[in-house]
Design a protein around this motif. Structure first.
Motif, PDB file in Angstrom:
ATOM      1  N   LYS A 228       7.436 -16.848 -33.594  1.00 34.53           N
ATOM      2  CA  LYS A 228       6.807 -17.281 -32.211  1.00 34.53           C
ATOM      3  C   LYS A 228       6.734 -18.591 -31.532  1.00 34.53           C
ATOM      4  N   SER A 229       7.724 -18.995 -30.370  1.00 34.69           N
ATOM      5  CA  SER A 229       6.361 -20.012 -30.002  1.00 34.69           C
ATOM      6  C   SER A 229       4.824 -19.778 -30.182  1.00 34.69           C
ATOM      7  N   ASN A 230       4.241 -20.988 -30.438  1.00 31.59           N
ATOM      8  CA  ASN A 230       3.621 -20.999 -30.224  1.00 31.59           C
ATOM      9  C   ASN A 230       2.089 -21.806 -28.860  1.00 31.59           C
ATOM     10  N   VAL A 231       3.391 -21.433 -27.944  1.00 32.74           N
ATOM     11  CA  VAL A 231       2.776 -21.884 -26.289  1.00 32.74           C
ATOM     12  C   VAL A 231       2.116 -21.255 -25.538  1.00 32.74           C
ATOM     13  N   ASN A 232       0.569 -21.169 -25.725  1.00 31.77           N
ATOM     14  CA  ASN A 232      -0.669 -20.329 -25.226  1.00 31.77           C
ATOM     15  C   ASN A 232      -0.027 -20.187 -23.111  1.00 31.77           C
ATOM     16  N   ALA A 233       0.767 -19.021 -23.090  1.00 35.05           N
ATOM     17  CA  ALA A 233       1.697 -18.577 -21.184  1.00 35.05           C
ATOM     18  C   ALA A 233       0.192 -18.782 -20.002  1.00 35.05           C
ATOM     19  N   VAL A 234      -0.878 -18.206 -20.741  1.00 32.24           N
ATOM     20  CA  VAL A 234      -2.404 -18.323 -19.803  1.00 32.24           C
ATOM     21  C   VAL A 234      -2.677 -19.398 -20.045  1.00 32.24           C
ATOM     22  N   LYS A 235      -2.816 -20.137 -20.976  1.00 35.37           N
ATOM     23  CA  LYS A 235      -3.684 -21.656 -20.314  1.00 35.37           C
ATOM     24  C   LYS A 235      -2.701 -22.821 -20.317  1.00 35.37           C
ATOM     25  N   MET A 236      -1.271 -22.268 -19.980  1.00 34.39           N
ATOM     26  CA  MET A 236       0.222 -23.327 -19.627  1.00 34.39           C
ATOM     27  C   MET A 236      -0.074 -22.914 -18.084  1.00 34.39           C
ATOM     28  N   MET A 237      -0.501 -21.855 -17.780  1.00 31.44           N
ATOM     29  CA  MET A 237      -0.432 -21.522 -15.793  1.00 31.44           C
ATOM     30  C   MET A 237      -1.586 -21.671 -15.237  1.00 31.44           C
ATOM     31  N   THR A 238      -2.796 -21.543 -16.557  1.00 29.97           N
ATOM     32  CA  THR A 238      -4.182 -22.310 -16.190  1.00 29.97           C
ATOM     33  C   THR A 238      -3.702 -23.979 -15.759  1.00 29.97           C
ATOM     34  N   GLN A 239      -3.509 -24.571 -16.751  1.00 32.91           N
ATOM     35  CA  GLN A 239      -3.541 -26.236 -16.991  1.00 32.91           C
ATOM     36  C   GLN A 239      -2.079 -26.400 -15.729  1.00 32.91           C
ATOM     37  N   MET A 240      -1.199 -25.797 -15.325  1.00 36.60           N
ATOM     38  CA  MET A 240      -0.416 -25.792 -14.239  1.00 36.60           C
ATOM     39  C   MET A 240      -0.729 -26.009 -12.363  1.00 36.60           C
ATOM     40  N   ILE A 241      -2.250 -24.969 -12.895  1.00 35.05           N
ATOM     41  CA  ILE A 241      -2.278 -24.449 -11.601  1.00 35.05           C
ATOM     42  C   ILE A 241      -3.575 -26.189 -11.279  1.00 35.05           C
ATOM     43  N   GLU A 242      -4.641 -26.267 -12.669  1.00 37.28           N
ATOM     44  CA  GLU A 242      -5.315 -27.716 -12.309  1.00 37.28           C
ATOM     45  C   GLU A 242      -4.770 -28.938 -11.661  1.00 37.28           C
ATOM     46  N   THR A 243      -2.814 -28.717 -12.266  1.00 40.14           N
ATOM     47  CA  THR A 243      -2.683 -30.052 -12.153  1.00 40.14           C
ATOM     48  C   THR A 243      -2.710 -30.025 -10.597  1.00 40.14           C
TER      49      THR A 243
END
Length: 273
Positions: A228-243
């Motif tokens: 499966k993809s190694n993308v952590n969806a929770v981490k990405m959502m947190t980074q999106m909010i921060e950005t």
């Protein structure tokens, strides 16, 4: 010159680029074998220090000082992008044509119209001609493809297909349940994964692909599993909010620079006049 305005504008552009990368990661969170991308944000001074020997002026000359442009010394920008090649979670599918690689830095080799490419997506199938292909229709390459130009093929009598940990394919002998070795997958291990370039369709381009050797005893091939993809969806959502919050902050700085400070300057000049 309102240096604060231009620094804030540069910071906003950097965050927009970062947002594009995060959005692409989230879009591929369920893509088999996908590897997460990230950006490194630095400032102009860091870029200058890394490339000062290539500048057209001597470092301590008057021309050099003008070229550096100290007004932009702290403007943030994307200075480097990289791909995280860590292994994703292995998912059992029990499909005999699904394969995964349990070691980092290994890839399946496939033949595309643009040449040989690498992939971690082992969701294969057999086409009408009996050739092992990817979801996009690219041929999966055997270990001897360079010398023989051959493909991995099966016939209608191959009722049993087994693949060992090294990518050796075995099928049943005619009118028998005994297995005999046939083709073997090309398991590639590039010398430097940083030189891999994503090209779409979950493929990587590698300069000097002809020098990449086949790992004959990789011990990493798993039949009936997909990575499966190694993308952590929770981490990405947190980074999106921060950005998004950073973009809003930069926007306020730009507004203050252009509106509040300009109005204040105009009012003061008008009073003096």
């Amino acid at each position: 010159m309102q240096t604060g305005y231009y620094s804030a504008a540069a910071g906003m552009v950097a965050q927009f680029n970062r947002l594009d990368t995060i959005a692409n990661n989230l879009a591929n969170v369920n893509t088999t074998g996908f590897k997460e991308d990230s950006n490194i944000i630095g400032d102009f001074m860091r870029v200058f220090k890394e490339a000062r020997d290539e500048l057209p002026h001597a470092n301590n000359s008057e021309g050099g000082a003008q070229f550096i442009n100290r007004a932009l010394a702290k403007a943030p920008q994307i200075v480097e992008g990289y791909t995280d090649h860590s292994i994703g979670t292995m998912q059992k599918t029990s499909n005999k044509m699904d394969f995964s690689l349990s070691k980092e830095g290994l890839f399946f080799a496939v033949q595309t119209p643009n040449g040989v490419r690498f992939t971690r997506d082992g969701s294969f199938s057999i086409n009408d001609e009996g050739t092992l292909i990817t979801k996009q229709g690219y041929e999966v390459l055997p270990e001897n493809y360079e010398s023989a130009g051959s493909t991995i093929s099966f016939n209608t009598a191959d009722a049993i297909i087994e693949v060992d940990k090294n990518g050796q394919i075995m099928t049943n002998l005619p009118n028998s349940v005994k297995l005999g070795a046939t083709s073997k997958m090309f398991i590639a291990q590039p010398d430097n994964t940083k030189l891999l370039v994503k090209e779409g369709d979950n493929l990587f381009k590698y300069e000097g692909v002809e020098r990449v050797k086949n790992i004959t005893d990789s011990g990493a091939v798993n039949q009936g599993f997909l990575e499966k993809s190694n993308v952590n969806a929770v981490k990405m959502m947190t980074q999106m909010i921060e950005t998004n919050r950073l973009v809003g902050m930069y926007q306020k700085v730009m507004s203050s620079q252009m509106d509040d400070m300009n109005n204040d300057a105009i009012n003061k000049l008008a009073k003096k006049a």
